[in-house]
Design a protein around this motif. Structure first.
Motif, PDB file in Angstrom:
ATOM      1  N   TYR A 146      12.757 -23.976  17.075  1.00 26.13           N
ATOM      2  CA  TYR A 146      13.790 -24.178  16.055  1.00 26.13           C
ATOM      3  C   TYR A 146      13.300 -25.267  15.068  1.00 26.13           C
ATOM      4  O   TYR A 146      12.937 -26.373  15.487  1.00 26.13           O
ATOM      5  CB  TYR A 146      15.102 -24.611  16.709  1.00 26.13           C
ATOM      6  CG  TYR A 146      15.612 -23.613  17.713  1.00 26.13           C
ATOM      7  CD1 TYR A 146      15.250 -23.728  19.059  1.00 26.13           C
ATOM      8  CD2 TYR A 146      16.407 -22.552  17.316  1.00 26.13           C
ATOM      9  CE1 TYR A 146      15.707 -22.784  19.980  1.00 26.13           C
ATOM     10  CE2 TYR A 146      16.864 -21.626  18.233  1.00 26.13           C
ATOM     11  CZ  TYR A 146      16.512 -21.734  19.564  1.00 26.13           C
ATOM     12  OH  TYR A 146      16.957 -20.811  20.466  1.00 26.13           O
ATOM     13  N   ASP A 261      14.713  -6.801  12.310  1.00 28.85           N
ATOM     14  CA  ASP A 261      15.189  -7.214  13.638  1.00 28.85           C
ATOM     15  C   ASP A 261      15.244  -5.970  14.527  1.00 28.85           C
ATOM     16  O   ASP A 261      15.839  -4.955  14.128  1.00 28.85           O
ATOM     17  CB  ASP A 261      16.567  -7.860  13.529  1.00 28.85           C
ATOM     18  CG  ASP A 261      16.936  -8.612  14.788  1.00 28.85           C
ATOM     19  OD1 ASP A 261      16.715  -8.085  15.883  1.00 28.85           O
ATOM     20  OD2 ASP A 261      17.454  -9.737  14.645  1.00 28.85           O
ATOM     21  N   LEU A 270      20.866  -8.702   9.059  1.00 32.41           N
ATOM     22  CA  LEU A 270      20.256  -9.978   8.657  1.00 32.41           C
ATOM     23  C   LEU A 270      20.950 -10.583   7.439  1.00 32.41           C
ATOM     24  O   LEU A 270      21.366  -9.869   6.501  1.00 32.41           O
ATOM     25  CB  LEU A 270      18.775  -9.801   8.348  1.00 32.41           C
ATOM     26  CG  LEU A 270      17.911  -9.241   9.489  1.00 32.41           C
ATOM     27  CD1 LEU A 270      16.468  -9.092   9.037  1.00 32.41           C
ATOM     28  CD2 LEU A 270      18.021 -10.144  10.710  1.00 32.41           C
ATOM     29  N   TYR A 272      20.068 -13.508   4.538  1.00 30.34           N
ATOM     30  CA  TYR A 272      19.005 -14.373   3.987  1.00 30.34           C
ATOM     31  C   TYR A 272      19.640 -15.638   3.380  1.00 30.34           C
ATOM     32  O   TYR A 272      20.699 -15.585   2.735  1.00 30.34           O
ATOM     33  CB  TYR A 272      18.202 -13.639   2.920  1.00 30.34           C
ATOM     34  CG  TYR A 272      17.468 -12.434   3.434  1.00 30.34           C
ATOM     35  CD1 TYR A 272      16.191 -12.562   3.975  1.00 30.34           C
ATOM     36  CD2 TYR A 272      18.035 -11.163   3.366  1.00 30.34           C
ATOM     37  CE1 TYR A 272      15.505 -11.445   4.446  1.00 30.34           C
ATOM     38  CE2 TYR A 272      17.357 -10.055   3.841  1.00 30.34           C
ATOM     39  CZ  TYR A 272      16.088 -10.200   4.371  1.00 30.34           C
ATOM     40  OH  TYR A 272      15.413  -9.094   4.834  1.00 30.34           O
ATOM     41  N   GLN A 314      15.176 -18.311   5.230  1.00 31.47           N
ATOM     42  CA  GLN A 314      15.570 -17.961   6.607  1.00 31.47           C
ATOM     43  C   GLN A 314      16.256 -16.598   6.623  1.00 31.47           C
ATOM     44  O   GLN A 314      17.028 -16.285   5.724  1.00 31.47           O
ATOM     45  CB  GLN A 314      16.516 -19.033   7.147  1.00 31.47           C
ATOM     46  CG  GLN A 314      17.128 -18.708   8.507  1.00 31.47           C
ATOM     47  CD  GLN A 314      18.069 -19.802   8.975  1.00 31.47           C
ATOM     48  OE1 GLN A 314      17.647 -20.727   9.647  1.00 31.47           O
ATOM     49  NE2 GLN A 314      19.347 -19.651   8.661  1.00 31.47           N
ATOM     50  N   ALA A 315      15.939 -15.836   7.655  1.00 29.05           N
ATOM     51  CA  ALA A 315      16.644 -14.570   7.912  1.00 29.05           C
ATOM     52  C   ALA A 315      17.302 -14.685   9.286  1.00 29.05           C
ATOM     53  O   ALA A 315      16.630 -14.916  10.288  1.00 29.05           O
ATOM     54  CB  ALA A 315      15.674 -13.406   7.859  1.00 29.05           C
ATOM     55  N   MET A 316      18.624 -14.543   9.312  1.00 27.71           N
ATOM     56  CA  MET A 316      19.375 -14.725  10.566  1.00 27.71           C
ATOM     57  C   MET A 316      20.197 -13.466  10.842  1.00 27.71           C
ATOM     58  O   MET A 316      20.832 -12.918   9.930  1.00 27.71           O
ATOM     59  CB  MET A 316      20.304 -15.924  10.440  1.00 27.71           C
ATOM     60  CG  MET A 316      21.127 -16.212  11.698  1.00 27.71           C
ATOM     61  SD  MET A 316      22.129 -17.695  11.548  1.00 27.71           S
ATOM     62  CE  MET A 316      20.845 -18.937  11.618  1.00 27.71           C
ATOM     63  N   ASP A 317      20.143 -13.020  12.155  1.00 33.26           N
ATOM     64  CA  ASP A 317      20.932 -11.832  12.502  1.00 33.26           C
ATOM     65  C   ASP A 317      22.388 -12.232  12.746  1.00 33.26           C
ATOM     66  O   ASP A 317      22.725 -13.423  12.725  1.00 33.26           O
ATOM     67  CB  ASP A 317      20.340 -11.112  13.708  1.00 33.26           C
ATOM     68  CG  ASP A 317      20.275 -11.985  14.953  1.00 33.26           C
ATOM     69  OD1 ASP A 317      21.117 -12.893  15.085  1.00 33.26           O
ATOM     70  OD2 ASP A 317      19.362 -11.772  15.784  1.00 33.26           O
ATOM     71  N   PRO A 322      23.279 -15.658  17.255  1.00 25.83           N
ATOM     72  CA  PRO A 322      22.351 -15.265  16.184  1.00 25.83           C
ATOM     73  C   PRO A 322      20.990 -15.904  16.352  1.00 25.83           C
ATOM     74  O   PRO A 322      20.854 -17.041  16.798  1.00 25.83           O
ATOM     75  CB  PRO A 322      23.050 -15.760  14.925  1.00 25.83           C
ATOM     76  CG  PRO A 322      23.972 -16.812  15.375  1.00 25.83           C
ATOM     77  CD  PRO A 322      24.413 -16.454  16.762  1.00 25.83           C
ATOM     78  N   ARG A 323      20.014 -15.083  15.991  1.00 19.52           N
ATOM     79  CA  ARG A 323      18.640 -15.558  16.009  1.00 19.52           C
ATOM     80  C   ARG A 323      18.082 -15.483  14.578  1.00 19.52           C
ATOM     81  O   ARG A 323      18.517 -14.646  13.777  1.00 19.52           O
ATOM     82  CB  ARG A 323      17.808 -14.722  16.984  1.00 19.52           C
ATOM     83  CG  ARG A 323      18.353 -14.738  18.404  1.00 19.52           C
ATOM     84  CD  ARG A 323      17.515 -13.910  19.339  1.00 19.52           C
ATOM     85  NE  ARG A 323      16.199 -14.543  19.540  1.00 19.52           N
ATOM     86  CZ  ARG A 323      15.294 -14.043  20.383  1.00 19.52           C
ATOM     87  NH1 ARG A 323      15.523 -12.916  21.042  1.00 19.52           N
ATOM     88  NH2 ARG A 323      14.144 -14.656  20.557  1.00 19.52           N
ATOM     89  N   SER A 324      17.086 -16.325  14.284  1.00 18.69           N
ATOM     90  CA  SER A 324      16.593 -16.410  12.901  1.00 18.69           C
ATOM     91  C   SER A 324      15.073 -16.458  12.859  1.00 18.69           C
ATOM     92  O   SER A 324      14.419 -16.771  13.848  1.00 18.69           O
ATOM     93  CB  SER A 324      17.166 -17.656  12.206  1.00 18.69           C
ATOM     94  OG  SER A 324      16.745 -18.831  12.870  1.00 18.69           O
ATOM     95  N   HIS A 326      11.846 -17.715   9.938  1.00 21.04           N
ATOM     96  CA  HIS A 326      11.587 -18.581   8.786  1.00 21.04           C
ATOM     97  C   HIS A 326      10.278 -18.200   8.108  1.00 21.04           C
ATOM     98  O   HIS A 326       9.352 -17.766   8.775  1.00 21.04           O
ATOM     99  CB  HIS A 326      11.537 -20.051   9.213  1.00 21.04           C
ATOM    100  CG  HIS A 326      12.716 -20.491  10.019  1.00 21.04           C
ATOM    101  ND1 HIS A 326      12.756 -20.430  11.393  1.00 21.04           N
ATOM    102  CD2 HIS A 326      13.928 -20.980   9.634  1.00 21.04           C
ATOM    103  CE1 HIS A 326      13.910 -20.868  11.826  1.00 21.04           C
ATOM    104  NE2 HIS A 326      14.655 -21.214  10.768  1.00 21.04           N
TER     105      HIS A 326
END
Length: 798
Positions: A146, A261, A270, A272, A314-317, A322-324, A326
């Motif tokens: 992280y 993902d 996702l 952004y 950042q792209a986060m689900d 949630p996972r991301s 970078h």
């Protein structure tokens, strides 16, 4: 703590000369040093002695709002005049330097000095946020990473952030990557989480800089343990690079991010977003579409302000946990030529003396252009035709110098236009007008309108009167144009001119110190000098010819053998005398000149039945008719001799004419009896010899006169010819006692070899012409001594 104890000064002196008037020195000094801290002795580095510093008035000039440095002319030390804060002076810039100039006068010289400001550890690392939260699923295996926020440190080099430390715990460790300003810290999951055991984990992240002693800042990290979302998004690239022109319009797409993902459903959707790092906020310049990943231009791009942007995305689900992923985006700004050069005058030395030498520095000019590449390369020149040019000192520093002769009398002020043009396409330019005043020097002597001045003064004029005023003009200014007048005593005579004339030194009035007598001096010459008040003073001379005008101040004087009216003179004539018989001849002279010396004769008391007459111009007394028995035997006559002046003066003489019967009793030596003979006698022979002798004498006199006139110079006003003796056409004679030049003429109409003497005119001066014709007719032509030259011609019949 003493200044020398905490202000570490590292001095690197590099001296070279660009030309005879420009050089550069380079020094280094730590920021925040106290005022008065000595940087270096620039007199030593410039090879100047201390006396030269004071005499040439060394001073430090710069274009900054504060005078950070000054020079002590007594010892040549360059010292700190204002406390320097590197972070204020050069924010976000690693190298920081101050550019100043040391200026010397007489002669003008400019030395460029570049002082590098060294950073000290006066700022601690600092996080923008006080708290940072992470949501981590408990299903995640060890090894998850992280990205943590970075700490900002205004210092540079070794004084900026060098490492991060994490408080001790069993689940997480800290992985620090990179170096310098791009150091990153990531939180690494070392051991799987158990939400049921510990749902919230609090950590402390510490940023430490590399100063000595070091400084640090902390960040509170809160870990929220969530349930699992086992697949993290992945970007297609870990580093995206793109180039954008600085004049790109708002809304233009810069790049489209791409991440994926492997999860399904909400866990694969996702979002952004930008990752805010420290004080840098890319969202003020760019827009990021959270659904599509398109980045567009939002704010104003300015290459001169920021040449490149480093953006973290950042792209986060959307999973429950949630996972991301970078990625780094590097946006390079392409420069366009949108800034014209700027011209600044750092020092202006005005006014400039009109005799300034070529190369004299008038002003110091600096040119800057914030564009990059060729867009920032400038060419500078002086527009138009002026006696000034620009001389390059160092890079974009110039000196405006004198390039031609200056003449204040022609041009006292110049508006010099300096034009700077860059090499962009299309090129941009700007101009700056510098007003240069030219000061006066004493380069013009006083000037008289004429080299020679003729001044006419009446004789017997009152003492102390102003006879003339001379005037000289000086084209300089103020004291250089203030003229004073003096008399130059250059008279060849023993009497000094200063005893005759004086001059008012301020007004130029020529004042007589004595009354003039035409009969003694007719003309003299003097010189005057006009001198200005400049340093050194300039002067010029003028020649003044003083011409004395005659006045009728002398009455006629009767010459022997006759005396004046106080006694009676006697003459005898025979009773048989015919008409026109010569009785006597009165001779008189007048010491005056011209008309004032032109004499006329009259019988003031004619008696005896009007028996006698007198020649008005000759003075000859003759009978008007034959005698008769009724006539008296004794005839008293009074002869009046008058001059022709404006106020006529006269003299008288008495003659008693006695009539006798026998001509043998006549004693007068001037008797003339008419002889009428047809044959040639001895008397005729003697008369012929006398006439020939007189003619020869006349011819010799005429040749001598011509030789003397050819030998004389017109400029000699102190010498005069001797009197010339001649006969007048009607046998009269006039005479002046004055020593002067004469015109002569002869006549054979009478046996009397009498003389008429007329004064000649002044050289190059107007005069009068007098001629006496036969029959006692006087013709006078006078040219008055003035510029209008009025001719007066009249005839008088006696």
């Amino acid at each position: 703590m003493e200044t020398k104890e905490y202000a570490w000064i590292h001095i690197v002196a590099l001296l070279w000369f660009c030309d005879s008037s420009a050089s550069q020195l380079s020094y280094s000094i730590s920021e925040e040093v106290n005022k008065g801290t000595v940087v270096e002795n620039i007199a030593k580095d410039l090879h100047l002695n201390l006396q030269e510093l004071d005499n040439r008035d060394m001073r430090i000039v710069s274009s900054y709002s504060k005078n950070y440095f000054d020079v002590n002319v007594r010892n040549g030390n360059l010292f700190v005049n204002e406390i320097i804060d590197r972070e204020e002076l050069c924010p976000n810039t690693a190298p920081c330097s101050l550019r100043i100039q040391a200026v010397l006068s007489n002669p003008m010289a400019v030395h460029r000095i570049e002082v590098s400001v060294l950073d000290i550890n006066d700022n601690a690392p600092e996080f923008i946020e006080e708290y940072f939260s992470l949501n981590i699923s408990e299903s995640l295996a060890a090894g998850e990473r992280y990205l943590l926020p970075i700490a900002e440190d205004a210092d540079i080099g070794s004084n900026t952030v060098k490492s991060y430390k994490l408080s001790h715990n069993e689940h997480f460790s800290l992985d620090v990557q990179g170096g310098g300003r791009h150091i990153l810290s990531e939180l690494v999951l070392q051991k799987a989480l158990d939400r049921e055991t510990e749902s919230v984990i609090n950590l402390i992240l510490t940023a430490v800089d590399g100063g000595n002693p070091s400084r640090s800042g902390t960040l509170q990290i809160r870990i929220n343990v969530l349930d699992s979302n086992d697949n993290a998004p992945v970007f297609s690239k870990s580093l995206y690079k793109v180039r954008v022109s600085e004049n790109t319009a708002h809304g233009t797409i810069v790049i489209k991010l791409n991440a994926s993902d492997l999860d399904e459903g909400i866990n694969s959707q996702l979002v952004y977003s930008f990752i805010k790092r420290g004080s840098s906020d890319p969202s003020s310049i760019f827009d990021l579409n959270s659904e599509t990943g398109e980045i567009t231009v939002r704010g104003r791009l300015d290459y001169e302000e920021t040449p490149a942007y480093e953006v973290r995305v950042q792209a986060m689900d959307q999973g429950a946990s949630p996972r991301s992923a970078h990625a780094k985006l590097l946006i390079e700004i392409i420069d366009v030529n949108d800034n014209a050069p700027e011209i600044s005058v750092t020092s202006l030395m005005t006014p400039v003396k009109e005799n300034a030498e070529l190369g004299t520095i008038v002003a110091l000019v600096a040119v800057s252009d914030t564009d990059g590449g060729k867009n920032g390369v400038t060419n500078c020149k002086v527009a138009g035709s002026t006696p000034f040019t620009l001389k390059s000192n160092y890079k974009n520093d110039f000196s405006l110098v004198v390039d031609g002769p200056l003449d204040r009398e022609n041009t006292s002020l110049y508006s010099v236009t300096i034009t700077a043009t860059d090499e962009g396409s299309p090129p941009l330019s700007s101009s700056r007008v510098i007003t240069v005043h030219v000061s006066d020097v004493n380069d013009n002597p006083p000037r008289f309108m004429e080299p020679v001045i003729n001044v006419y003064v009446k004789e017997n004029s009152p003492v102390g009167s102003v006879i003339y005023t001379i005037n000289a003009v000086d084209h300089d200014l103020n004291g250089n144009a203030r003229v004073t007048y003096t008399l130059l005593d250059t008279s060849p005579k023993h009497i000094p001119i200063s005893s005759i004339l004086n001059i008012n030194s301020e007004t130029g009035d020529i004042i007589s110190l004595q009354s003039f007598n035409y009969e003694e001096v007719k003309t003299f010459q003097c010189k005057f000098q006009a001198t200005d008040s400049g340093v050194p003073p300039l002067s010029s001379n003028v020649t003044v010819n003083i011409l004395i005008l005659d006045e009728n101040d002398n009455k006629p004087m009767i010459l022997p053998p006759y005396s004046e009216h106080s006694s009676v003179n006697s003459e005898s004539i025979p009773y048989s005398a015919e008409a026109g018989f010569f009785v006597a001849k009165i001779r008189a002279v007048d010491a005056d000149s011209g008309y004032n010396a032109l004499l006329s004769y009259h019988l003031s008391e004619p008696k005896g039945n009007n028996l006698f007459r007198i020649g008005t111009s000759t003075g000859e007394i003759r009978t008007k008719r034959r005698m008769s028995d009724n006539d008296l035997k004794t005839h008293p006559l009074v002869v009046l001799v008058s001059d022709n002046g404006e106020s006529s003066l006269s003299a008288t003489v008495s003659i008693e004419v006695v009539v006798v019967e026998n001509s043998a009793d006549i004693q007068t030596q001037f008797r003339h009896l008419p002889v009428k003979e047809d044959s040639f006698s001895d008397l005729n022979l003697y008369l012929l010899i006398a006439i020939v002798s007189v003619s020869v004498i006349f011819l010799l006199s005429l040749i001598s006169l011509i030789a003397v006139r050819c030998h004389r110079t017109d400029g000699d006003f102190s010498r005069y010819s001797a009197p010339m003796i001649t006969t007048h056409p009607d046998g009269s004679w006039s005479y002046s006692k004055s020593t002067q030049q004469y015109d002569v003429c002869f006549s054979s109409d009478t046996l009397k070899s009498d003389v008429v003497v007329f004064p000649g005119p002044f050289p190059s001066v107007d005069a009068e012409l007098i001629s006496i014709n036969s029959g006692d007719t006087i013709t006078r032509t006078q040219t008055l001594p003035n510029k209008d030259k009025v001719g007066l011609l009249y005839s008088v019949l006696v």
